[in-house]
Write a protein that holds these residues in place. Structure first.
Motif, PDB file in Angstrom:
ATOM      1  N   ASP A 124       9.625  -4.987  74.864  1.00  0.00           N
ATOM      2  CA  ASP A 124       9.140  -5.072  73.498  1.00  0.00           C
ATOM      3  C   ASP A 124       9.287  -6.141  72.685  1.00  0.00           C
ATOM      4  N   SER A 125       9.731  -7.107  73.039  1.00  0.00           N
ATOM      5  CA  SER A 125      10.262  -7.697  72.236  1.00  0.00           C
ATOM      6  C   SER A 125       9.259  -8.874  71.153  1.00  0.00           C
ATOM      7  N   SER A 126       7.818  -8.815  71.955  1.00  0.00           N
ATOM      8  CA  SER A 126       6.563  -9.831  71.421  1.00  0.00           C
ATOM      9  C   SER A 126       6.481  -8.474  70.504  1.00  0.00           C
ATOM     10  N   LEU A 127       7.223  -7.369  70.171  1.00  0.00           N
ATOM     11  CA  LEU A 127       5.716  -6.634  68.556  1.00  0.00           C
ATOM     12  C   LEU A 127       6.816  -7.286  67.489  1.00  0.00           C
ATOM     13  N   VAL A 128       5.775  -7.095  66.480  1.00  0.00           N
ATOM     14  CA  VAL A 128       6.379  -7.481  65.264  1.00  0.00           C
ATOM     15  C   VAL A 128       6.249  -6.073  64.202  1.00  0.00           C
ATOM     16  N   LYS A 129       7.566  -6.364  63.631  1.00  0.00           N
ATOM     17  CA  LYS A 129       7.423  -4.743  62.848  1.00  0.00           C
ATOM     18  C   LYS A 129       6.811  -4.937  61.221  1.00  0.00           C
ATOM     19  N   VAL A 130       4.993  -4.987  61.338  1.00  0.00           N
ATOM     20  CA  VAL A 130       4.637  -5.315  59.411  1.00  0.00           C
ATOM     21  C   VAL A 130       4.424  -4.308  58.924  1.00  0.00           C
ATOM     22  N   SER A 131       5.198  -4.803  57.907  1.00  0.00           N
ATOM     23  CA  SER A 131       5.016  -4.156  56.649  1.00  0.00           C
ATOM     24  C   SER A 131       4.401  -4.165  55.782  1.00  0.00           C
ATOM     25  N   GLY A 132       3.708  -3.976  54.596  1.00  0.00           N
ATOM     26  CA  GLY A 132       3.764  -4.163  52.897  1.00  0.00           C
ATOM     27  C   GLY A 132       2.936  -2.989  52.479  1.00  0.00           C
ATOM     28  N   ILE A 133       1.727  -3.616  51.037  1.00  0.00           N
ATOM     29  CA  ILE A 133       1.941  -2.674  49.786  1.00  0.00           C
ATOM     30  C   ILE A 133      -0.105  -3.000  50.249  1.00  0.00           C
ATOM     31  N   ILE A 134      -0.629  -1.671  50.002  1.00  0.00           N
ATOM     32  CA  ILE A 134      -2.094  -2.031  50.016  1.00  0.00           C
ATOM     33  C   ILE A 134      -2.974  -1.369  48.500  1.00  0.00           C
TER      34      ILE A 134
END
Length: 262
Positions: free
Chosen positions: A26-36
C-alpha cells in the motif's frame, strides 16, 4: 521428480511474494484531499460524487466541499454532481504521498422541453386526475393501488410501519457516526505516521494558499495570525482545520480593512 519438486517450490515462493505484495504494497497509495469549488463563484460545492474508475468505489464531498480519498498514482477519479460537468482527474508522476488540490467544476446547462402548467380548481379534481392518470404500459403494476399522502377521503392502502424520511433520529445518528469515524481515522493516522508528517499533511502553506489565495508576505502574516499549535493540529481533523482557516481568513480580511485611528 526432483525437477517437479523444484518447480513446486518456485511456484509457492512466487505466489507468496505476490500475496505479500498485495497486502503490504500500500506504499504506492496517495492520500488525496482538497476542496471542490464552482468555476463561476469559487464557492464550495457540497455532496459531489468522487469515484475511482478502477475500483468503481469512492466518496462524496462534505457540506463545505472538502473531500479525502486514497488512490494509486495510476488511478483516475471522476468528480460528478448535478448541474455541473463531469471532471476526470489523475495524478502526475511527481505527486507526493499526501497532497491537497483545488478542484474547479464548470456549470452545466440543461435544455428542458416546454412544460404546460394547469390550475385545478378543487382538491378532489386533483385527486381524481392523479389516481386515474394514464401511465405507460411498462410503468404500470397490475393490482397496485396508488396512495396519495395528505389527500383526504381516500381509502387506498397505508403502511403503518413506514419510517419518515429525514427523521431527527436518523439525522443525529448520521452526524455523530461521521464524527466517530473521523476520530477513529485520526487515531489510525497517529499510529502509522510521525507527528511532523501528520501536521504537514493537514496544514501547510500550499493548503492555506489554495483556501485563501494569499501569497508572499501576506500569506506568512496570515499563518502567524492563525497561530495554530501542534496540539490543535493533531487533535482536529482536516475538515475542522480547513473550516477554521476560512473563518480566520474572514477575520483577517476584516481586520485589515478597518480604518486606522488618527
Amino acid at each position: 521428480m526432483r525437477f517437479l519438486f523444484f518447480i513446486q517450490i518456485l511456484f509457492f515462493l512466487f505466489t507468496t511474494t505476490s500475496a505479500n505484495a498485495q497486502i503490504f504494497g500500500d506504499s504506492s497509495l496517495v492520500k488525496v484531499s482538497g476542496i471542490i469549488v464552482d468555476s463561476d463563484s469559487i464557492t464550495p460545492i457540497p455532496f459531489v460524487n468522487i469515484i475511482n474508475n478502477r475500483t468503481n468505489k469512492g466518496t462524496i464531498s462534505d457540506t463545505n466541499g472538502f473531500f479525502r480519498i486514497s488512490i494509486l498514482k495510476t488511478d483516475t477519479i471522476l468528480f460528478s454532481s448535478l448541474s455541473f460537468e463531469k471532471k476526470p482527474f489523475h495524478l502526475s508522476d511527481t505527486t507526493a504521498a499526501s497532497c491537497f488540490f483545488k478542484i474547479i467544476m464548470n456549470n452545466k446547462n440543461y435544455k428542458l422541453a416546454v412544460v404546460n402548467v394547469y390550475a385545478l380548481s378543487k382538491q378532489s379534481q386533483f385527486r381524481y386526475d392523479f389516481v386515474h392518470i394514464n401511465l405507460p404500459e411498462h410503468l404500470y403494476i397490475k393490482g397496485r393501488e396508488i396512495y396519495v399522502p395528505g389527500i383526504p377521503n381516500y381509502d387506498g392502502p397505508r403502511n403503518p410501519n413506514a419510517s419518515p424520511i429525514g427523521s431527527p433520529v436518523s439525522f443525529f445518528y448520521s452526524k455523530f457516526s461521521k464524527r466517530e469515524k473521523s476520530i477513529r481515522k485520526l487515531n489510525k493516522l497517529l499510529k502509522q505516521d510521525s507527528i511532523n508528517y501528520i501536521i504537514n499533511s493537514k496544514y501547510n502553506e500550499k493548503i492555506v494558499y489554495e483556501l485563501t489565495g494569499l501569497k508572499g508576505n501576506e500569506l506568512i502574516e496570515f499563518i502567524k495570525f492563525c497561530d495554530f499549535d501542534n496540539h490543535y493540529l493533531l487533535k482536529n481533523t482536516e475538515y475542522d482545520i480547513y473550516t477554521k482557516i476560512i473563518q480566520k481568513h474572514k477575520n483577517f480580511k476584516s481586520r485589515k480593512t478597518l480604518p486606522k485611528k488618527q
